[in-house]
Design a protein around this motif. Structure first.
Motif, short mmCIF file in Angstrom:
data_model
loop_
_atom_site.label_atom_id
_atom_site.label_comp_id
_atom_site.label_asym_id
_atom_site.label_seq_id
_atom_site.Cartn_x
_atom_site.Cartn_y
_atom_site.Cartn_z
N UNK A 15 0.83 -1.21 0.00
CA UNK A 15 0.00 0.00 0.00
C UNK A 15 0.87 1.26 0.00
N UNK A 16 2.05 1.18 0.57
CA UNK A 16 2.99 2.30 0.52
C UNK A 16 3.41 2.59 -0.90
N UNK A 17 3.75 1.55 -1.67
CA UNK A 17 4.10 1.73 -3.08
C UNK A 17 2.93 2.34 -3.85
N UNK A 18 1.75 1.82 -3.60
CA UNK A 18 0.56 2.28 -4.33
C UNK A 18 0.29 3.75 -4.01
N UNK A 19 0.51 4.15 -2.76
CA UNK A 19 0.36 5.55 -2.37
C UNK A 19 1.32 6.43 -3.16
N UNK A 20 2.57 6.02 -3.27
CA UNK A 20 3.56 6.80 -4.03
C UNK A 20 3.19 6.84 -5.51
N UNK A 21 2.75 5.73 -6.06
CA UNK A 21 2.34 5.69 -7.48
C UNK A 21 1.19 6.66 -7.71
N UNK A 22 0.19 6.62 -6.85
CA UNK A 22 -0.98 7.51 -7.00
C UNK A 22 -0.55 8.97 -6.98
N UNK A 23 0.31 9.32 -6.06
CA UNK A 23 0.74 10.71 -5.93
C UNK A 23 1.69 11.13 -7.04
N UNK A 52 3.03 -8.73 -13.06
CA UNK A 52 1.58 -8.98 -13.14
C UNK A 52 0.86 -8.34 -11.96
N UNK A 53 1.43 -8.44 -10.75
CA UNK A 53 0.80 -7.82 -9.57
C UNK A 53 0.70 -6.31 -9.74
N UNK A 54 1.79 -5.71 -10.19
CA UNK A 54 1.82 -4.25 -10.35
C UNK A 54 0.83 -3.83 -11.43
N UNK A 55 0.82 -4.54 -12.54
CA UNK A 55 -0.13 -4.20 -13.61
C UNK A 55 -1.56 -4.29 -13.11
N UNK A 56 -1.88 -5.33 -12.34
CA UNK A 56 -3.22 -5.49 -11.80
C UNK A 56 -3.59 -4.33 -10.88
N UNK A 57 -2.67 -3.94 -10.02
CA UNK A 57 -2.93 -2.87 -9.06
C UNK A 57 -3.01 -1.50 -9.73
N UNK A 58 -2.34 -1.33 -10.86
CA UNK A 58 -2.29 -0.01 -11.51
C UNK A 58 -3.43 0.26 -12.49
N UNK A 148 -3.34 -5.02 6.41
CA UNK A 148 -3.20 -3.57 6.58
C UNK A 148 -2.09 -2.99 5.71
N UNK A 149 -1.31 -3.87 5.07
CA UNK A 149 -0.12 -3.43 4.35
C UNK A 149 -0.18 -3.64 2.84
N UNK A 150 -1.08 -4.51 2.39
CA UNK A 150 -1.18 -4.84 0.96
C UNK A 150 -2.66 -4.92 0.56
N UNK A 151 -2.90 -4.92 -0.73
CA UNK A 151 -4.28 -5.07 -1.21
C UNK A 151 -4.73 -6.51 -1.00
N UNK A 152 -6.04 -6.76 -1.04
CA UNK A 152 -6.54 -8.13 -0.87
C UNK A 152 -5.94 -9.11 -1.89
N UNK A 154 -2.97 -8.96 -3.42
CA UNK A 154 -1.57 -9.23 -3.07
C UNK A 154 -1.51 -10.09 -1.81
N UNK A 155 -2.39 -9.85 -0.87
CA UNK A 155 -2.45 -10.65 0.36
C UNK A 155 -2.60 -12.13 0.01
N UNK A 156 -3.52 -12.44 -0.88
CA UNK A 156 -3.76 -13.83 -1.29
C UNK A 156 -2.50 -14.42 -1.93
N UNK A 157 -1.84 -13.64 -2.79
CA UNK A 157 -0.66 -14.15 -3.49
C UNK A 157 0.52 -14.37 -2.54
N UNK A 158 0.69 -13.48 -1.58
CA UNK A 158 1.78 -13.65 -0.60
C UNK A 158 1.52 -14.88 0.25
N UNK A 159 0.30 -15.02 0.72
CA UNK A 159 -0.05 -16.18 1.57
C UNK A 159 0.14 -17.49 0.81
#
Length: 164
Positions: A15-23, A52-58, A148-152, A154-159
């Motif tokens: 979510x920190x990366x996504x915040x920086x990307x958005x801004x 693939x994760x980044x493309x999906x989130x962006x 609290x740190x990643x999108x749902x 990404x959470x699934x993929x990390x787990x």
């Protein structure tokens, strides 16, 4: 056209990366997310998985901001990657003073290599300042809650990486 490059390993994107990307997207006409291959770090996710994760989130971020967001893997010098994608700006996120010291040295070296490319720093929002991909992976490895740190997604993929 102002092109910005936001480089990182993104293992995984947080979510920190996504915040920086958005801004960062509000500052440029096109934003390139440079995904460092960096074999020395021994990433949890393959390059293809990280891209693939980044493309999906962006996808939604590009729609929200109205700018083109492109994902670009690279293994060369950051300044050479910036040249390759036509970036005039390198975007770096800062969480703490320790980040600044490292980034300050990088800027100095990059300016020696190409003084036409500016580096800008964006401070992570307060709720994201403690987030680090390394810590997210460690929490997940020990079966802690990383929601609290990643999108749902990404959470699934990390787990999934730690389930097998």
């Amino acid at each position: 056209m102002r092109i910005g490059l936001y480089p990182g390993t993104f293992d995984p994107i947080t979510l920190g990366h996504i915040d920086i990307i958005r801004r960062a997207a509000t500052l440029v006409d096109k934003l390139v997310i440079g995904v460092a291959i960096n074999r020395d770090k021994g990433p949890l996710f393959s390059l293809e998985e990280r891209v693939a994760m980044i493309e999906e989130e962006c996808v939604s971020l590009a729609k929200q901001t109205g700018i083109e967001i492109v994902v670009h893997p690279f293994e060369n010098l950051l300044i050479d990657c910036a040249n390759d994608v036509g970036a005039q700006i390198i975007v770096r996120g800062l969480r703490a003073v320790a980040d600044f010291e490292y980034e300050y040295q990088m800027v100095g070296m990059n300016r020696q290599l190409n003084d036409t490319i500016e580096t800008i720093f964006l401070m992570a929002e307060a709720q994201h300042q403690a987030i680090a991909s390394k810590l997210v992976k460690e929490i997940a490895r020990l079966n802690g809650d990383i929601s609290k740190f990643v999108t749902p997604s990404v959470d699934v993929q990390v787990r999934a990486k730690f389930a097998g």
